[in-house]
Write an enzyme that holds these catalytic residues in place. Structure first.
Site, mmCIF file in Angstrom:
data_model
loop_
_atom_site.group_PDB
_atom_site.id
_atom_site.type_symbol
_atom_site.label_atom_id
_atom_site.label_comp_id
_atom_site.label_asym_id
_atom_site.label_seq_id
_atom_site.Cartn_x
_atom_site.Cartn_y
_atom_site.Cartn_z
ATOM 1 N N GLY A 1 0.855 -1.193 0.000
ATOM 2 C CA GLY A 1 0.000 0.000 0.000
ATOM 3 C C GLY A 1 0.888 1.238 0.000
ATOM 4 O O GLY A 1 0.645 2.208 0.719
ATOM 5 N N GLY B 1 -0.197 5.399 -1.077
ATOM 6 C CA GLY B 1 -1.159 6.250 -0.383
ATOM 7 C C GLY B 1 -0.500 7.430 0.306
ATOM 8 O O GLY B 1 0.686 7.720 0.108
ATOM 9 N N GLN B 2 -1.303 8.093 1.132
ATOM 10 C CA GLN B 2 -0.838 9.316 1.793
ATOM 11 C C GLN B 2 0.360 9.021 2.706
ATOM 12 O O GLN B 2 1.348 9.757 2.695
ATOM 13 C CB GLN B 2 -1.988 9.910 2.618
ATOM 14 N N ASP C 1 1.903 -1.895 -4.522
ATOM 15 C CA ASP C 1 0.546 -1.330 -4.502
ATOM 16 C C ASP C 1 -0.232 -1.928 -5.674
ATOM 17 O O ASP C 1 0.339 -2.629 -6.512
ATOM 18 C CB ASP C 1 0.620 0.206 -4.635
ATOM 19 N N ILE C 2 -1.530 -1.619 -5.732
ATOM 20 C CA ILE C 2 -2.317 -2.107 -6.874
ATOM 21 C C ILE C 2 -2.225 -1.155 -8.062
ATOM 22 O O ILE C 2 -2.625 -1.482 -9.156
ATOM 23 C CB ILE C 2 -3.804 -2.341 -6.509
ATOM 24 N N TYR D 1 -14.689 1.315 9.169
ATOM 25 C CA TYR D 1 -13.252 1.559 9.305
ATOM 26 C C TYR D 1 -12.835 1.429 10.771
ATOM 27 O O TYR D 1 -11.871 0.741 11.099
ATOM 28 C CB TYR D 1 -12.943 2.962 8.779
ATOM 29 N N LYS E 1 -10.528 -1.551 12.380
ATOM 30 C CA LYS E 1 -9.237 -1.247 13.019
ATOM 31 C C LYS E 1 -9.204 -1.785 14.446
ATOM 32 O O LYS E 1 -8.185 -2.303 14.892
ATOM 33 C CB LYS E 1 -8.972 0.267 13.006
HETATM 34 N N1 SER Z 1 -7.650 9.986 8.792
HETATM 35 C C1 SER Z 1 -8.483 8.844 9.001
HETATM 36 C C2 SER Z 1 -9.851 9.082 8.486
HETATM 37 O O1 SER Z 1 -10.280 10.209 8.520
HETATM 38 C C3 SER Z 1 -8.558 8.523 10.464
HETATM 39 O O2 SER Z 1 -7.609 7.582 10.755
HETATM 40 O O3 SER Z 1 -10.491 8.164 8.106
#
Ligand code: SER
Length: 319
Positions: A9, A12-13, A35-36, A143, A147
């Site tokens: 990954g 990403g950011q 990454d994909i 999410y 987590k």
């Molecule tokens: N930055 C993330 C989000 O806003 C939080 O971990 O989903």
């Protein structure tokens, strides 16, 4: 012996900045980005890159076989806002991606694994201010609860199989090198781009929505510091709270106005991300990270704002 580090990954950011820093420290060829999607020019040219989908275990296994990584960072995930659009996909990616990596890490005797968690593991009944490491946790986004479940699995793999896995609950992350990937805290990155380009910004969070945030330089430093810490110093194998700086869109706009006096912010109504933000802590207690591995923040709101604007202006000039 140099480390061989696999970053899954990587586009990403977080990945974009982490790969660059890991390559600076360990040498470009020792850090395999994967990454994909095709990475940006710098990532592609500074070291090995592989296409891989964390959900395709056989392909992932081939990478472990090819490179025999000593460290693996798993960054592939769907964030809070996108996760609410695609809940089952978010669960699948965030959980089964983690299982694939944990199991391969054991099979290939990876020395250390890094996996990010988030302030999204907290929920409406968690204490809102100075949220402690251990408290009520009732996340209500896919999410967030993916987590939280992931944290439990990380600790379980550590206890049961001795896997050296380390993790941080990141606050919202703010950086200029890569775009954020569909989270609730993304406004705090977009605002800088639009302040410079248009002089105005419409925030999808209300003026007084306080959230914990962190400048990416600090987040990358924290990540590598945790990975370098002696294992016996670490008392948390689920995920460490990390506090950062807490501010509202209104306070951030005022700070930006110190550099761009005409900057104007407005607020949209009825954005779904508001409810997510309202369920998260406003500030975080990270005293355990300070105690266990010497964590100290460097960038405050003023320092971060200055650095963000300067770097974004420099990119604009060089383009
Ligand atoms: N930055 C993330 C989000 O806003 C939080 O971990 O989903």
């Amino acid at each position: 012996m140099p480390e061989t580090i696999l970053v899954i990954g990587s586009n990403g950011q977080i990945g974009t900045e982490l790969v660059a820093e890991l390559r600076r420290i360990n040498g470009g060829s020792n850090v395999i980005a994967c990454d994909i999607k095709e990475p940006d020019y710098d990532t592609l040219n500074a070291g090995p890159f592989e296409f891989s989908d964390v959900l395709k275990k056989e392909n992932l296994k081939a990478l472990f076989q090819k490179y025999r990584p000593t460290q693996v960072y798993l960054l592939a995930a769907l964030l809070s806002a996108v996760g609410e659009q695609k809940p089952k996909m978010a669960w699948d990616l965030n959980m089964n991606g983690l299982f694939n990596v944990l199991d391969l890490a054991i099979e290939f005797q990876v020395k250390k694994v890094y996996w990010p968690s988030s302030i999204a593991v907290f929920g409406p009944h968690s204490p809102q201010f100075n949220t402690p490491q251990y408290c009520v946790m009732d996340p209500n986004t896919v999410y967030g609860f993916s987590k939280l479940a992931g944290e439990r699995w990380c600790e379980y793999y550590f206890n049961k199989y001795g896997l050296d896995i380390r993790s941080i609950r990141y606050p919202g992350l703010i950086g200029w090198k890569a775009a954020p990937g569909g989270g609730t805290t993304d406004y705090a990155v977009h605002i800088f781009h639009e302040a410079l380009q248009k002089g105005t910004y419409e925030s999808f969070l209300s003026a007084d929505t306080a959230l914990p945030m962190m400048y990416m330089n600090d987040a990358i430093r924290a990540t590598i510091q945790l990975m370098d810490a002696p294992a016996e110093q670490l008392t948390i194998r689920s995920s460490y709270n990390l506090g950062g700086i807490s501010f509202t869109p209104d306070t951030l706009a005022a700070e930006i106005r110190k550099h761009i006096p005409d900057f104007k912010i407005s607020y949209s109504d009825h954005d779904l991300r508001q409810a997510i933000a309202d369920s998260w802590p406003k500030s975080i207690d990270d005293s355990q990270a300070q105690k266990d591995w010497g964590w100290e923040i460097e960038y405050d709101l003023a320092g971060m704002t200055r650095d963000m604007l300067q770097n974004l202006k420099d990119i604009k000039i060089s383009n």
